[in-house]
Design an enzyme around this catalytic site. Structure first.
Site, PDB file in Angstrom:
ATOM      1  N   TYR A 201      62.106  83.895 -20.374  1.00 51.69           N
ATOM      2  CA  TYR A 201      62.671  84.010 -18.908  1.00 51.69           C
ATOM      3  C   TYR A 201      64.298  84.259 -19.209  1.00 51.69           C
ATOM      4  O   TYR A 201      65.150  83.860 -18.559  1.00 51.69           O
ATOM      5  CB  TYR A 201      62.579  82.451 -18.219  1.00 51.69           C
ATOM      6  CG  TYR A 201      62.831  82.415 -16.837  1.00 51.69           C
ATOM      7  CD1 TYR A 201      61.946  83.374 -15.937  1.00 51.69           C
ATOM      8  CD2 TYR A 201      63.460  81.315 -16.258  1.00 51.69           C
ATOM      9  CE1 TYR A 201      62.398  83.358 -14.615  1.00 51.69           C
ATOM     10  CE2 TYR A 201      63.476  81.250 -14.962  1.00 51.69           C
ATOM     11  CZ  TYR A 201      63.048  82.016 -13.878  1.00 51.69           C
ATOM     12  OH  TYR A 201      63.141  82.024 -12.782  1.00 51.69           O
TER      13      TYR A 201
ATOM     14  N   ARG B 290      65.904  76.775  -4.517  1.00 57.82           N
ATOM     15  CA  ARG B 290      67.015  76.159  -4.690  1.00 57.82           C
ATOM     16  C   ARG B 290      68.595  77.126  -4.710  1.00 57.82           C
ATOM     17  O   ARG B 290      69.209  77.320  -5.352  1.00 57.82           O
ATOM     18  CB  ARG B 290      67.353  75.701  -6.230  1.00 57.82           C
ATOM     19  CG  ARG B 290      66.021  74.891  -6.521  1.00 57.82           C
ATOM     20  CD  ARG B 290      66.174  74.250  -8.107  1.00 57.82           C
ATOM     21  NE  ARG B 290      66.087  75.373  -8.846  1.00 57.82           N
ATOM     22  CZ  ARG B 290      65.712  75.924  -9.425  1.00 57.82           C
ATOM     23  NH1 ARG B 290      64.115  75.835  -9.126  1.00 57.82           N
ATOM     24  NH2 ARG B 290      65.771  76.887 -10.269  1.00 57.82           N
TER      25      ARG B 290
ATOM     26  N   GLN C 292      51.224  80.246  -8.106  1.00 53.04           N
ATOM     27  CA  GLN C 292      52.120  79.836  -8.783  1.00 53.04           C
ATOM     28  C   GLN C 292      52.956  78.829  -8.013  1.00 53.04           C
ATOM     29  O   GLN C 292      53.445  77.760  -8.673  1.00 53.04           O
ATOM     30  CB  GLN C 292      53.335  81.152  -9.331  1.00 53.04           C
ATOM     31  CG  GLN C 292      54.261  80.759 -10.150  1.00 53.04           C
ATOM     32  CD  GLN C 292      55.294  81.761 -10.610  1.00 53.04           C
ATOM     33  OE1 GLN C 292      55.077  83.065  -9.729  1.00 53.04           O
ATOM     34  NE2 GLN C 292      56.035  81.731 -11.407  1.00 53.04           N
TER      35      GLN C 292
ATOM     36  N   ASP D 149      53.894  91.418 -16.349  1.00 54.20           N
ATOM     37  CA  ASP D 149      53.596  89.891 -16.480  1.00 54.20           C
ATOM     38  C   ASP D 149      52.814  89.978 -14.891  1.00 54.20           C
ATOM     39  O   ASP D 149      53.541  89.513 -14.117  1.00 54.20           O
ATOM     40  CB  ASP D 149      54.386  89.362 -16.830  1.00 54.20           C
ATOM     41  CG  ASP D 149      53.977  87.643 -16.690  1.00 54.20           C
ATOM     42  OD1 ASP D 149      52.742  87.682 -17.150  1.00 54.20           O
ATOM     43  OD2 ASP D 149      54.629  86.780 -16.653  1.00 54.20           O
TER      44      ASP D 149
ATOM     45  N   LYS E  60      49.430  83.459 -13.931  1.00 52.41           N
ATOM     46  CA  LYS E  60      49.921  84.260 -14.763  1.00 52.41           C
ATOM     47  C   LYS E  60      48.817  84.699 -15.854  1.00 52.41           C
ATOM     48  O   LYS E  60      48.950  85.838 -16.620  1.00 52.41           O
ATOM     49  CB  LYS E  60      51.024  83.564 -15.744  1.00 52.41           C
ATOM     50  CG  LYS E  60      52.216  83.253 -14.722  1.00 52.41           C
ATOM     51  CD  LYS E  60      52.968  84.330 -14.642  1.00 52.41           C
ATOM     52  CE  LYS E  60      54.463  83.973 -13.850  1.00 52.41           C
ATOM     53  NZ  LYS E  60      55.331  85.225 -13.892  1.00 52.41           N
TER      54      LYS E  60
ATOM     55  N   ASP F 164      56.036  84.184 -23.245  1.00 49.82           N
ATOM     56  CA  ASP F 164      56.534  84.777 -22.182  1.00 49.82           C
ATOM     57  C   ASP F 164      57.758  84.049 -21.992  1.00 49.82           C
ATOM     58  O   ASP F 164      57.913  82.803 -21.807  1.00 49.82           O
ATOM     59  CB  ASP F 164      56.075  84.886 -20.785  1.00 49.82           C
ATOM     60  CG  ASP F 164      56.477  85.967 -19.949  1.00 49.82           C
ATOM     61  OD1 ASP F 164      57.042  87.064 -20.521  1.00 49.82           O
ATOM     62  OD2 ASP F 164      56.368  85.826 -18.635  1.00 49.82           O
TER      63      ASP F 164
ATOM     64  N   THR G   3      61.092  88.590 -16.721  1.00 53.13           N
ATOM     65  CA  THR G   3      61.264  89.807 -15.703  1.00 53.13           C
ATOM     66  C   THR G   3      62.851  90.259 -15.895  1.00 53.13           C
ATOM     67  O   THR G   3      63.849  89.306 -16.049  1.00 53.13           O
ATOM     68  CB  THR G   3      61.018  89.187 -14.348  1.00 53.13           C
ATOM     69  OG1 THR G   3      59.874  89.033 -14.338  1.00 53.13           O
ATOM     70  CG2 THR G   3      61.392  90.540 -13.338  1.00 53.13           C
TER      71      THR G   3
ATOM     72  N   GLU H 141      55.794  92.168 -12.892  1.00 51.49           N
ATOM     73  CA  GLU H 141      57.029  91.650 -13.397  1.00 51.49           C
ATOM     74  C   GLU H 141      57.423  92.791 -14.210  1.00 51.49           C
ATOM     75  O   GLU H 141      56.517  92.810 -15.405  1.00 51.49           O
ATOM     76  CB  GLU H 141      56.909  90.337 -13.773  1.00 51.49           C
ATOM     77  CG  GLU H 141      56.682  89.213 -12.886  1.00 51.49           C
ATOM     78  CD  GLU H 141      57.059  87.821 -13.348  1.00 51.49           C
ATOM     79  OE1 GLU H 141      57.533  87.750 -14.465  1.00 51.49           O
ATOM     80  OE2 GLU H 141      57.245  87.022 -12.314  1.00 51.49           O
TER      81      GLU H 141
ATOM     82  N   HIS I 281      67.142  87.923 -12.692  1.00 58.53           N
ATOM     83  CA  HIS I 281      65.818  87.409 -11.967  1.00 58.53           C
ATOM     84  C   HIS I 281      65.872  85.911 -11.849  1.00 58.53           C
ATOM     85  O   HIS I 281      65.604  85.421 -10.629  1.00 58.53           O
ATOM     86  CB  HIS I 281      64.764  87.902 -12.886  1.00 58.53           C
ATOM     87  CG  HIS I 281      63.367  87.370 -12.437  1.00 58.53           C
ATOM     88  ND1 HIS I 281      62.457  87.962 -11.343  1.00 58.53           N
ATOM     89  CD2 HIS I 281      62.598  86.432 -12.923  1.00 58.53           C
ATOM     90  CE1 HIS I 281      61.449  87.270 -11.501  1.00 58.53           C
ATOM     91  NE2 HIS I 281      61.571  86.260 -12.201  1.00 58.53           N
TER      92      HIS I 281
END
Length: 433
Positions: A135, A149, A246, A239, A259, A133, A366, A205, A140
């Site tokens: 990213y 953050r 998490q 997902d 996950k 998977d 996502t 997701e 997202h």
């Protein structure tokens, strides 16, 4: 890089003799996706969706209607062998199927090989050896990063390397199978120790899945110019994520039990050939962003590596279904939110010599649009569980409740061409065991 070409199989004027195929939302004759199905009382076999029917490829091959080199692959209970065929063979099969399902003279011979889709059981398209998977949905990644953050939402490596993690292939299931609420560890910010129990922050997701076609040898990277030849097709991927697990477990090694308990995919493989008319230039990077490193940069990929695919998410609660209410649309966005193309994902995955195999599945991560209407998860829509969503039934949601059903849909649209769909990716949440 040479992408599949637009040809006679994409002609908007092409019609099928199969009742209900012309104008079908997902599966007109211009689509012709592959899947594995079982007719009532029958064994799993390869098929192609056409309108509200499925053509049995095993029967068609046995009758001598398909190219000789693809017939052995149609005898298998998975699509792995079909995926492993050269791109030219897969294209020849598509053209043959288009003729069989459009030419009236073939009707008497082919019609007995059709099964009503609502009378069939759909399975995983392939035996998935490995699942990774990524990213690559930058909006997202930015939205999630801001929750944790606010001053530095994207880590420094994001714009240089397609980030991914090795997922769990054994828990991937086709659309329609229920999702059991997972149990695991979670720790509240003000708690001294974690507790174990069912997830209270279960999320979906919205992703695309990329099916690997021909693979590569261990130690032999895939050149970006050749990457498209290694992609057999695409699907929808949900997902499922336990956000409370998490948050507690992801440092230092990343996603694990949050996950791996279940991932849902749509059962039909929308082929690279079918998507030829819907390719778009990869969106330009904002000023100041680095160019991809040379091994990930290809002029043709930048000119046509993105897709004109619209993605939607719907939610239906148990109370809504009891009241006869239609599923509520949660989001509506575009696949062009991918910061890296599918070809760059494949190239990077194999860049260290990792061997990909036919039937491996890669998730995009996502896919969210810049605006809230296109956010691809509840984590984003509710701002980390702070702002509830109100459903038509009056119920509120921060995260998913038992009985909730999530539906992912996608369609590819281009001027002058017939729109094609991916088929629904659906699953319902059931209580923890």
């Amino acid at each position: 890089m040479s992408f599949p070409k637009i040809d006679e199989t994409h002609d908007a004027a092409l019609k099928s003799w199969v009742p209900g195929a012309d104008g079908h939302t997902d599966f007109p004759i211009q689509n012709l996706p592959y899947g594995i199905f079982s007719p009532s009382g029958g064994a799993p076999r390869a098929g192609v969706a056409i309108g509200n029917h499925i053509l049995d490829l095993h029967q068609a091959g046995a009758a001598g209607l398909l190219p000789c080199d693809v017939v052995p692959a149609t005898r298998q209970p998975t699509l792995n062998a079909l995926f492993s065929l050269p791109a030219a063979s897969r294209l020849a099969l598509r053209r043959t199927l288009s003729r069989l399902l459009s030419e009236e003279r073939m009707r008497a011979l082919v019609e007995p090989m059709l099964f009503p889709a609502d009378m069939c059981l759909l399975h995983l398209p392939a035996a998935i050896g490995d699942y990774t998977d990524f990213y690559v949905g930058i909006h997202h990644a930015t939205n999630i990063g801001k929750l944790f953050r606010p001053d530095n939402p994207l880590l420094p490596n994001y714009k240089y390397v397609p980030i991914g993690y090795h997922g769990r292939a054994s828990s991937i299931r086709p659309s329609g199978m229920p999702v059991v609420r997972p149990r695991g560890q979670r720790k509240l910010p003000d708690a001294d120790v974690p507790v174990v129990g069912p997830s209270t922050r279960l999320d979906y997701e919205l992703e695309l899945g990329i099916w690997i076609g021909t693979g590569n040898m261990l130690g032999a990277p895939i050149d970006i110019a050749d990457a498209t030849d290694h992609i057999a097709g695409f699907c929808l991927l949900n997902d499922w994520s336990a956000r409370d697990f998490q948050a507690w477990e992801y440092v230092p090694l990343g996603p694990f039990l949050a996950k791996n308990f279940h991932s849902t995919i749509s059962p039909w493989v929308i082929t690279s050939e079918a998507l030829a008319p819907y390719r778009l230039p990869q969106p330009g990077r904002p000023d100041g962003d680095p160019q991809p490193l040379p091994y990930l940069l290809d002029t043709a990929d930048q000119a046509g590596g993105a897709f004109a695919v619209t993605l939607k998410v719907f939610l239906s609660s148990a109370k809504m279904r009891e009241a006869g209410l239609a599923p509520h649309q949660l989001s509506h966005g575009q696949a062009t939110s991918m910061y890296w193309t599918a070809q760059q994902i494949v190239t990077h995955h194999a860049s260290n010599g990792c061997n990909l195999n036919p039937g491996d599945l890669l998730g995009t991560g996502t896919l969210s649009s810049p605006d809230p209407e296109g956010f691809g998860s509840l984590m984003e829509l509710t701002q980390g569980g702070r702002n509830a969503i109100t459903l038509p039934s009056g119920e509120e949601r921060l995260f998913l409740e038992d009985g909730d059903e999530v539906i992912l849909r996608a369609s590819a649209v281009a001027e002058g061409h017939v729109a094609i769909g991916f088929g629904d990716c659906v699953a319902r949440i059931v209580p923890a065991r």
